[in-house]
Design a protein around this motif. Structure first.
Motif, PDB file in Angstrom:
ATOM      1  N   THR A   1      21.942  -1.453  -6.130  1.00  0.00           N
ATOM      2  CA  THR A   1      21.563  -0.740  -7.394  1.00  0.00           C
ATOM      3  C   THR A   1      20.136  -0.269  -7.468  1.00  0.00           C
ATOM      4  O   THR A   1      19.898   0.883  -8.037  1.00  0.00           O
ATOM      5  CB  THR A   1      22.047  -1.493  -8.600  1.00  0.00           C
ATOM      6  OG1 THR A   1      21.328  -2.827  -8.417  1.00  0.00           O
ATOM      7  CG2 THR A   1      23.421  -1.768  -8.662  1.00  0.00           C
ATOM      8  N   GLU A   2      19.169  -1.204  -7.023  1.00  0.00           N
ATOM      9  CA  GLU A   2      17.837  -0.842  -7.053  1.00  0.00           C
ATOM     10  C   GLU A   2      17.189  -1.752  -6.103  1.00  0.00           C
ATOM     11  O   GLU A   2      17.586  -2.914  -5.952  1.00  0.00           O
ATOM     12  CB  GLU A   2      17.368  -0.678  -8.421  1.00  0.00           C
ATOM     13  CG  GLU A   2      17.472  -2.124  -9.167  1.00  0.00           C
ATOM     14  CD  GLU A   2      17.110  -1.936 -10.570  1.00  0.00           C
ATOM     15  OE1 GLU A   2      16.551  -0.861 -11.140  1.00  0.00           O
ATOM     16  OE2 GLU A   2      17.177  -2.983 -11.328  1.00  0.00           O
ATOM     17  N   TYR A   3      15.856  -1.467  -6.174  1.00  0.00           N
ATOM     18  CA  TYR A   3      14.910  -2.526  -5.613  1.00  0.00           C
ATOM     19  C   TYR A   3      13.766  -2.844  -6.511  1.00  0.00           C
ATOM     20  O   TYR A   3      13.417  -2.038  -7.308  1.00  0.00           O
ATOM     21  CB  TYR A   3      14.066  -1.911  -4.279  1.00  0.00           C
ATOM     22  CG  TYR A   3      14.781  -1.695  -3.023  1.00  0.00           C
ATOM     23  CD1 TYR A   3      15.337  -2.766  -2.275  1.00  0.00           C
ATOM     24  CD2 TYR A   3      15.348  -0.284  -2.763  1.00  0.00           C
ATOM     25  CE1 TYR A   3      16.252  -2.571  -1.155  1.00  0.00           C
ATOM     26  CE2 TYR A   3      16.152  -0.088  -1.788  1.00  0.00           C
ATOM     27  CZ  TYR A   3      16.448  -1.294  -0.955  1.00  0.00           C
ATOM     28  OH  TYR A   3      17.348  -0.995   0.446  1.00  0.00           O
ATOM     29  N   THR A   4      13.384  -4.178  -6.427  1.00  0.00           N
ATOM     30  CA  THR A   4      12.321  -4.564  -7.461  1.00  0.00           C
ATOM     31  C   THR A   4      11.198  -4.876  -6.546  1.00  0.00           C
ATOM     32  O   THR A   4      11.103  -5.722  -5.494  1.00  0.00           O
ATOM     33  CB  THR A   4      12.870  -5.963  -8.251  1.00  0.00           C
ATOM     34  OG1 THR A   4      13.732  -5.442  -9.037  1.00  0.00           O
ATOM     35  CG2 THR A   4      11.607  -6.208  -8.991  1.00  0.00           C
ATOM     36  N   LEU A   5      10.131  -4.467  -6.947  1.00  0.00           N
ATOM     37  CA  LEU A   5       8.544  -4.652  -6.461  1.00  0.00           C
ATOM     38  C   LEU A   5       7.628  -5.251  -7.202  1.00  0.00           C
ATOM     39  O   LEU A   5       7.540  -4.579  -8.375  1.00  0.00           O
ATOM     40  CB  LEU A   5       8.024  -3.246  -5.645  1.00  0.00           C
ATOM     41  CG  LEU A   5       6.696  -3.381  -5.094  1.00  0.00           C
ATOM     42  CD1 LEU A   5       6.724  -4.331  -3.942  1.00  0.00           C
ATOM     43  CD2 LEU A   5       6.044  -2.090  -4.838  1.00  0.00           C
ATOM     44  N   LYS A   6       7.351  -6.343  -6.850  1.00  0.00           N
ATOM     45  CA  LYS A   6       6.071  -7.165  -7.931  1.00  0.00           C
ATOM     46  C   LYS A   6       4.908  -7.311  -7.119  1.00  0.00           C
ATOM     47  O   LYS A   6       5.111  -7.616  -6.090  1.00  0.00           O
ATOM     48  CB  LYS A   6       6.703  -8.290  -8.414  1.00  0.00           C
ATOM     49  CG  LYS A   6       7.906  -8.437  -9.341  1.00  0.00           C
ATOM     50  CD  LYS A   6       8.272  -9.430  -9.753  1.00  0.00           C
ATOM     51  CE  LYS A   6       9.549  -9.542 -10.429  1.00  0.00           C
ATOM     52  NZ  LYS A   6      10.122 -10.939 -11.071  1.00  0.00           N
ATOM     53  N   TYR A   7       3.785  -6.985  -7.578  1.00  0.00           N
ATOM     54  CA  TYR A   7       2.637  -7.105  -6.917  1.00  0.00           C
ATOM     55  C   TYR A   7       1.662  -7.425  -7.672  1.00  0.00           C
ATOM     56  O   TYR A   7       1.464  -7.499  -9.042  1.00  0.00           O
ATOM     57  CB  TYR A   7       2.243  -5.723  -6.196  1.00  0.00           C
ATOM     58  CG  TYR A   7       2.019  -4.408  -6.983  1.00  0.00           C
ATOM     59  CD1 TYR A   7       0.699  -4.276  -7.389  1.00  0.00           C
ATOM     60  CD2 TYR A   7       3.011  -3.608  -7.551  1.00  0.00           C
ATOM     61  CE1 TYR A   7       0.404  -3.057  -7.846  1.00  0.00           C
ATOM     62  CE2 TYR A   7       2.949  -2.349  -8.009  1.00  0.00           C
ATOM     63  CZ  TYR A   7       1.553  -2.284  -8.544  1.00  0.00           C
ATOM     64  OH  TYR A   7       1.263  -1.133  -9.252  1.00  0.00           O
ATOM     65  N   GLN A   8       0.471  -8.310  -7.266  1.00  0.00           N
ATOM     66  CA  GLN A   8      -0.705  -8.601  -8.046  1.00  0.00           C
ATOM     67  C   GLN A   8      -1.933  -8.615  -7.079  1.00  0.00           C
ATOM     68  O   GLN A   8      -1.648  -9.045  -6.003  1.00  0.00           O
ATOM     69  CB  GLN A   8      -0.275 -10.020  -8.694  1.00  0.00           C
ATOM     70  CG  GLN A   8      -0.011 -11.100  -7.643  1.00  0.00           C
ATOM     71  CD  GLN A   8       0.597 -11.911  -8.693  1.00  0.00           C
ATOM     72  OE1 GLN A   8       1.569 -12.806  -7.937  1.00  0.00           O
ATOM     73  NE2 GLN A   8      -0.160 -12.553  -9.694  1.00  0.00           N
ATOM     74  N   PRO A   9      -2.912  -8.472  -7.601  1.00  0.00           N
ATOM     75  CA  PRO A   9      -4.383  -8.541  -6.759  1.00  0.00           C
ATOM     76  C   PRO A   9      -4.697 -10.036  -6.579  1.00  0.00           C
ATOM     77  O   PRO A   9      -4.452 -10.841  -7.192  1.00  0.00           O
ATOM     78  CB  PRO A   9      -5.298  -8.202  -7.592  1.00  0.00           C
ATOM     79  CG  PRO A   9      -4.867  -8.141  -9.064  1.00  0.00           C
ATOM     80  CD  PRO A   9      -3.455  -7.980  -8.976  1.00  0.00           C
ATOM     81  N   ILE A  10      -5.543 -10.280  -5.502  1.00  0.00           N
ATOM     82  CA  ILE A  10      -5.997 -11.730  -5.169  1.00  0.00           C
ATOM     83  C   ILE A  10      -7.452 -11.559  -4.814  1.00  0.00           C
ATOM     84  O   ILE A  10      -7.812 -10.503  -4.035  1.00  0.00           O
ATOM     85  CB  ILE A  10      -5.227 -12.150  -3.701  1.00  0.00           C
ATOM     86  CG1 ILE A  10      -3.676 -11.975  -3.944  1.00  0.00           C
ATOM     87  CG2 ILE A  10      -5.700 -13.588  -3.501  1.00  0.00           C
ATOM     88  CD1 ILE A  10      -2.940 -12.540  -2.730  1.00  0.00           C
ATOM     89  N   ASN A  11      -8.223 -12.250  -5.730  1.00  0.00           N
ATOM     90  CA  ASN A  11      -9.658 -12.167  -5.554  1.00  0.00           C
ATOM     91  C   ASN A  11     -10.165 -13.031  -4.609  1.00  0.00           C
ATOM     92  O   ASN A  11      -9.289 -13.640  -3.770  1.00  0.00           O
ATOM     93  CB  ASN A  11     -10.365 -12.428  -7.005  1.00  0.00           C
ATOM     94  CG  ASN A  11      -9.902 -14.151  -7.378  1.00  0.00           C
ATOM     95  OD1 ASN A  11      -9.523 -14.604  -6.553  1.00  0.00           O
ATOM     96  ND2 ASN A  11     -10.446 -14.382  -8.470  1.00  0.00           N
ATOM     97  N   SER A  12     -11.180 -13.016  -4.366  1.00  0.00           N
ATOM     98  CA  SER A  12     -12.082 -13.732  -3.044  1.00  0.00           C
ATOM     99  C   SER A  12     -11.853 -15.255  -3.029  1.00  0.00           C
ATOM    100  O   SER A  12     -11.785 -16.169  -2.105  1.00  0.00           O
ATOM    101  CB  SER A  12     -13.714 -13.437  -3.095  1.00  0.00           C
ATOM    102  OG  SER A  12     -14.099 -13.942  -4.158  1.00  0.00           O
ATOM    103  N   THR A  13     -11.451 -16.037  -4.268  1.00  0.00           N
ATOM    104  CA  THR A  13     -11.346 -17.174  -4.401  1.00  0.00           C
ATOM    105  C   THR A  13      -9.821 -17.619  -4.466  1.00  0.00           C
ATOM    106  O   THR A  13      -9.325 -18.671  -4.729  1.00  0.00           O
ATOM    107  CB  THR A  13     -12.020 -17.805  -5.843  1.00  0.00           C
ATOM    108  OG1 THR A  13     -11.323 -17.212  -6.833  1.00  0.00           O
ATOM    109  CG2 THR A  13     -13.343 -17.642  -5.712  1.00  0.00           C
ATOM    110  N   HIS A  14      -8.919 -16.511  -3.909  1.00  0.00           N
ATOM    111  CA  HIS A  14      -7.522 -16.591  -3.779  1.00  0.00           C
ATOM    112  C   HIS A  14      -6.812 -16.888  -5.107  1.00  0.00           C
ATOM    113  O   HIS A  14      -5.640 -17.432  -5.054  1.00  0.00           O
ATOM    114  CB  HIS A  14      -7.127 -17.873  -2.669  1.00  0.00           C
ATOM    115  CG  HIS A  14      -7.696 -17.746  -1.483  1.00  0.00           C
ATOM    116  ND1 HIS A  14      -7.176 -16.765  -0.620  1.00  0.00           N
ATOM    117  CD2 HIS A  14      -8.963 -18.375  -0.727  1.00  0.00           C
ATOM    118  CE1 HIS A  14      -7.939 -16.703   0.485  1.00  0.00           C
ATOM    119  NE2 HIS A  14      -8.882 -17.525   0.437  1.00  0.00           N
TER     120      HIS A  14
END
Length: 1193
Positions: free
Chosen positions: A965-978
């Motif tokens: 029915t659809e795809y779900t994409l989740k994303y988030q940034p990671i800083n230098s201290t993880h």
């Protein structure tokens, strides 16, 4: 009624007296009635209460109320009840029923009503024409387990060394609860001399320590009657450590003051308690002033803080002193104990059975503190208002009866009461007029050894008491000789019985109401004697000794002879051998010395005789030669019969080691010439043996001697002895009837061997007939074979079969009948009414109707389901059609199909299976499995990174398990201290395989979570990481195994000092590596680049296969696709299993296994699911959840 037989009292009759008659005169005491069930059935008897509920009856309000009242009497009594002193009309209360033939009440409060409605005092009355008996007052109270009152406790804070009392104050229940302290994990709090629980439930600390600090001091009250536990609010205690502890002498926490008083009832447990505080912790001691503590009834509990005396009596009254002592001093407390007593019996009234005109007494004597008051009732009514009886006189605790008549029969109640309780006893007076009865069984036979006393019983009953006289012989006169003794219970004693005492004796009982008689038979037996006794023996160690014991006995008695050593059983040692008249001890040692006793027993007498065995050292001889025995010789056959022969022989030299046994072997020269078989073994002291023989065998015998060193050579063979032929003794074994074809019956058996044939011409008579028909047996005599085939039989019909052996001398015994079946054929009918119930996307349940038994044409093995996936509902994934098979044993009519693929089209049919094979298939049934969640996308790549955008490319899931029915994409940034930044959630149409994310931050690492969805839900996710570039000049290749797209920073990087330094360092490192490689190559070594790469690979990206326990992304088990580079496992290192864990081996048999017995499906349809990404700037390593669970131990 108390019924007993009077103890014998002898009366000696002299010859000068009149005929030997025993006149049993009436006594002043009560008539004693024998305990004879038949007699009791006929006698009229007033009621007697046999069972009743306790006086204080606490009931469970959740269950029906049962108030017991059972009584016996003749005629059977009727029952009535009072409640709170007034008549209780049971018929008017629909919830109350009375048990038939009983007075037991049942109150049905489980359907309706409340237990509190039936609180009160109940009393049962059992009545018949002879009187009325009453029960105790039964106080009915429902149990109660009230809740704890709400309390809120402030934290208690104190310094270490101080004393502390934690109050419990449990709710008042019925009965009182049991108190204990625990923490909130249901663990009991440890107690010691310093910390303990008092009798009132409080928790006492003589002094506190820092480890006493806790938040959960909880007092629990357990109400056993209702099986409930109530919990007090937790009490928090904090103990502050003190640098110095100020020690102090003891003081009492309980009881208060210097003295106290305690009152207890006789028979109860007296519990005295003293708990003291102080530092160091005080020790408690107990003494009794002016006396000592009873040794066997005194116990110390709770670290000697509690003194208990069980079964307390008035003598335990007095002053008890508890002393608390530590290093700084001692204090004491005096407890004055007074023991009171509820009434208890001194003499309880007993039932009276009197004859008309007799006298008797009822005594009711009780004691107590204070002295109980005695009151009498007659048939449940106070005797003061009961009808007068001129034969009755009351004198305090005694009722005197004189010249009673039948109308004097009644039930009397005695009540002894004081302020602490009461006793109630029923005792009846039963006036009987009964003709004589003889209670001893008619024609009883007595057997007595000559010259011993003979006692002939004649138990009797009658009212008035009968007279007894004895006669001998059918026409004999009353016994007159003075050799007889007559007892008051009617028994005739002959002090010294002789042979002429044998005969029939007649006992006659008479009173004014009639006469009864009974015949008794007496036999005199000869005594058992030992005519040849064992004799004293002195033997050397290692030799053999024999004791003889010959017994003579009465020919009608069977004796048993046993041997004892030193008045105990013989040692369990093979050296001791007992035969008919001898005890033989072989290889005698010093421990065998002692007294040996022969004991002969019969059912009437026993005799014994003893002899002493003394063991001495052997006489010194020249150096002996030890060896196995020489062979026996002079074998001789005597007493030659058809089935037995006696073999005798002469032993050879034992070569200084006693012969322990002889081994006899035989040869069958006719059937197995040259082959010797074991016949028997006999003790070493025996040189003859009676041998059992079989018919039609040409026997030869040989003997071997055995000592501790081994076995001798065989003797020369005896002469041959041919036994006569006879019919077989046995029939063939292992008879079976099984068909090899649909129209035959194969009968097989294990034939007899030549030794078992018993004669020439061995054959077999094979018989058979249909089990369910009326046909006669069909028989066929066959030669010495082991199989016969019956042709032309109906298909799979039960047959009765028997195989009988015969030879020229005749037939063996009638053989056992065995059930067999003719041959099987394929089943004729397919199962009907096949229907499928789809349970879920991977499991379906199949039902069918059983086929008729007649159509199976064989032994039903079970049902077999063929099923296959015709095509996938998703046209994207078509696979080769492969039929699968599941077999369900027995007569099952349903089964489960596990391991199905979601969103698929299946076809199945069912066939019945017998021993021959499968029947026709049922019509095909089709069914569809619903959609399931998809597998993870096959791959995910990040391409074309730019300053503010990343492009994602992917391949759809290898197992969509439905319509995406659809795809779900989740994303988030990671800083230098993880640390993770905000999570963005994006929905993508199902027809897309590429997506570009724009407006991203430059030079920033992002983590992506990507999964597909069907109508059934979300599938497993796949994760990736990528970095946006500083500018759009280009990107670096991704790191090996890391799955990351790295962009280079190209802001005139070649002119940067740090870059030049870095490049120099890299060049220097490469130069060093080349030199090392060159040196190692010259030495024949190899540079393990592959191993180094493997050893230093990122552990997070190591692939894992399900078959070896390592991680990796989803792999189709059928397509065997390789793992995709660039994929990453979730941070918690868990991968959800895509397909079901079910295995057909767990559920079926045949090609793919089988179900369990009931066809039920047992499997696991869940796996570990990857963690959801964390929201916000939280760590990517989320902690595992911990389940908090309290369990009560």
């Amino acid at each position: 009624m108390q019924l007993k037989i009077m103890m014998p009292k002898k009366k000696h009759l002299s010859a000068s007296r009149a005929p030997l008659i025993l006149f049993l005169c009436q006594m002043l005491s009560a008539l004693e009635v024998p305990l004879d069930p038949k007699l009791l059935e006929d006698l009229v008897q007033p009621p007697t209460i046999t069972q009743q509920s306790p006086k204080d009856y606490i009931i469970d309000p959740r269950e029906n109320i049962v108030i017991q009242c059972e009584a016996k009497g003749k005629p059977p009594p009727s029952f009535s009840w009072t409640r709170n002193g007034t008549h209780f009309d049971i018929d008017k209360d629909p919830l109350v029923t009375m048990k038939s033939g009983s007075g037991t009440l049942t109150v049905n409060i489980m359907s309706e009503g409340k237990a509190e409605t039936y609180e009160g005092v109940y009393q049962c009355t059992a009545r018949n024409e002879r009187g009325a008996a009453i029960s105790n007052n039964i106080v009915i109270r429902p149990s109660r387990s009230p809740l704890w009152t709400k309390e809120k406790f402030e934290r208690i804070t104190l310094r270490s060394g101080q004393s502390l009392v934690l109050p419990c104050r449990p709710p008042v229940g019925l009965p009182p609860p049991i108190i204990f302290w625990m923490d909130n994990s249901f663990q009991r709090l440890p107690q010691s001399e310093r910390v303990s629980q008092g009798l009132n439930g409080d928790l006492y600390f003589s002094n506190v320590l820092p480890e006493d600090t806790r938040e959960d001091y909880i007092c629990y009250a357990r109400f056993n009657h209702t099986q409930t536990i109530q919990q007090k609010q937790p009490i928090s205690v904090k103990v502050i450590s003190a640098k110095s502890h100020r020690e102090r002498p003891p003081t009492f926490l309980t009881p208060e003051g210097n003295a106290s008083r305690k009152e207890e009832l006789r028979g109860n447990v007296l519990s005295l308690e003293c708990i003291a505080e102080g530092l160091p912790t005080p020790i408690i001691y107990w003494i009794k002033e002016d006396g000592t503590l009873p040794i066997n009834r005194t116990f110390y509990r709770n670290f000697k803080k509690t003194l208990q005396i069980v079964q307390v009596t008035e003598a335990d009254s007095g002053n008890y002193q508890c002393i608390a002592k530590n290093a700084l001093g001692a204090i004491h407390h005096i407890i004055s104990v007074t023991v009171k007593a509820a009434p208890y019996w001194i003499i309880a009234p007993q039932n009276l059975v009197l004859s008309p005109g007799e006298d008797g007494t009822l005594i009711c004597r009780a004691n107590g503190n204070p002295k109980p008051r005695i009151s009498w009732l007659l048939n449940g009514v106070p005797i003061e208002i009961a009808p007068d009886d001129p034969s009755r006189k009351i004198d305090g605790d005694t009722i005197i009866f004189s010249n009673v008549q039948e109308r004097s029969s009644a039930v009397y109640q005695c009540n002894a009461s004081n302020e602490y309780g009461y006793l109630l006893a029923n005792a009846f007076v039963n006036v009987l007029a009964e003709p004589p009865r003889i209670l001893t069984s008619a024609d009883t036979l007595y057997q007595v050894i000559a010259n011993r006393p003979a006692l002939l019983d004649c138990a009797f009953f009658g009212s008035p008491l009968p007279t007894i006289e004895w006669f001998k012989g059918a026409k004999g006169s009353a016994l007159r000789e003075d050799i007889y003794v007559l007892h008051e219970n009617g028994t005739l004693e002959i002090p010294v019985a002789q042979k002429d005492s044998t005969g029939t004796y007649t006992c006659v009982a008479r009173n004014k109401l009639g006469m009864a008689k009974n015949d008794i038979h007496l036999e005199i037996k000869d005594p058992t004697r030992i005519i040849k006794q064992p004799e004293y023996a002195v033997v050397q160690r290692g030799s053999t000794v024999s004791f003889e014991c010959i017994v003579k006995h009465d020919h009608t008695l069977i004796p048993t002879v046993m041997w004892l050593k030193d008045h105990r059983e013989l040692p369990s040692d093979g050296r001791f051998t007992v035969d008919k008249d001898h005890l033989v001890v072989a290889d005698v040692n010093d421990d065998d010395g002692g007294t040996y006793t022969c004991v002969a027993n019969t059912t009437l007498d026993n005799v014994s005789a003893s002899a002493v065995l003394r063991v001495v050292a052997p006489t010194p001889t020249p150096a002996p030669i030890y060896d196995v025995p020489n062979p026996p010789f002079d074998l001789e056959l005597t007493d030659q019969l058809d089935r037995s022969v006696q073999l005798s022989w002469t032993p050879g030299d034992d070569n200084n080691s006693p012969i322990s046994k002889f081994i006899i072997e035989y040869e069958d020269a006719m059937h197995e010439p040259g082959l010797w078989h074991h016949q028997t073994e006999v003790p070493g002291a025996q040189t003859t043996a009676q041998l059992k023989l079989s018919p039609y065998v040409n026997y030869s015998f040989r003997v071997m001697a055995v000592n501790s060193l081994g076995r001798s050579l065989p003797s020369e063979a005896s002469e041959q002895y041919l036994t006569k032929a006879a019919e077989p003794d046995k029939n063939p074994t292992a008879v079976e009837g099984l068909g090899s074809e649909p129209d035959n019956l194969v009968i097989t058996w294990k034939p007899l061997n030549g030794f078992e044939s018993n004669g020439p011409g061995l054959q077999y008579k094979v018989s058979w007939r249909q089990k369910d028909g009326d046909d006669e047996w069909t028989s066929m005599v066959v030669a010495d074979v082991s199989k016969y085939i019956v042709s032309g039989t109906p298909t799979f019909v039960p047959y009765l079969i028997k195989v009988q052996a015969l030879n020229d001398a005749g037939f063996a015994p009638e053989p056992a009948v065995v059930l067999g079946h003719s041959g099987e054929d394929l089943p004729m009918v397919a199962p009907g009414n096949v229907h499928v119930n789809v349970v879920n996307s991977t499991l379906a349940e199949v039902h069918w109707d059983p086929v008729p038994l007649k159509s199976i044409r064989g032994h039903l093995q079970g049902y077999r389901i063929y099923y296959w996936k015709a095509q996938s509902s998703s046209t994207r994934n078509r696979r080769h059609i492969e039929k699968k098979i599941l077999t369900f044993q027995g007569s099952k009519t349903h089964g489960m199909l596990p391991g199905l693929e979601p969103f698929s089209h299946y076809t199945l049919n069912v066939r019945v299976v017998n021993g021959k094979g499968e029947g026709p298939a049922s019509p095909d049934r089709v069914f569809n499995t619903p959609e399931g969640v998809p597998s993870a996308p096959s791959s995910l790549k990040i391409v074309n990174p730019t300053l503010d955008s990343l492009t994602l490319e992917w391949e759809p899931p290898s197992h969509p398990n439905g319509v995406l029915t659809e795809y779900t994409l989740k994303y988030q940034p990671i800083n230098s201290t993880h640390e993770l930044g905000p999570l963005v959630d994006l929905k993508i149409p199902a027809n897309k395989t590429r997506w570009t994310l724009k407006n991203l931050n430059f030079s920033t690492r992002y983590k992506f979570y990507f999964y597909a969805q069907t109508a059934a839900g979300s599938g497993n996710q796949i994760t990736e990481e990528a970095i946006t570039t500083v500018d759009e000049a280009g990107i670096l290749p991704p790191d090996v195994g890391a799955g990351k797209a790295m962009a280079s920073r190209q802001v005139d990087i070649a002119t940067q000092g740090w870059f030049i330094g870095l490049m120099c360092a890299v060049a220097l490192l490469i130069l060093i590596l080349l030199i090392v490689c060159f040196i190692r190559r010259n030495k024949g070594g190899k540079y393990p680049v592959k191993e180094k790469e493997d050893a230093h690979a990122d552990p997070e990206i190591q692939p894992m296969k399900e078959d070896d326990g390592t991680f990796g992304e989803y792999s189709d088990a059928e397509d065997h696709k390789p793992l995709k580079k660039g994929s990453r496992t979730p941070s918690d290192r868990t991968v959800k299993k895509e397909d079901s864990d079910d295995s057909l081996v767990d559920y079926g048999e045949g090609v793919n296994g089988q179900f369990n017995e009931d066809g039920s499906f047992i499997g696991q349809y869940s796996g570990k699911k990857e963690k959801e990404p964390a929201e916000g700037n939280e760590s990517s390593e989320a902690p595992s959840p911990v389940n908090a669970m309290n369990s009560f131990v």
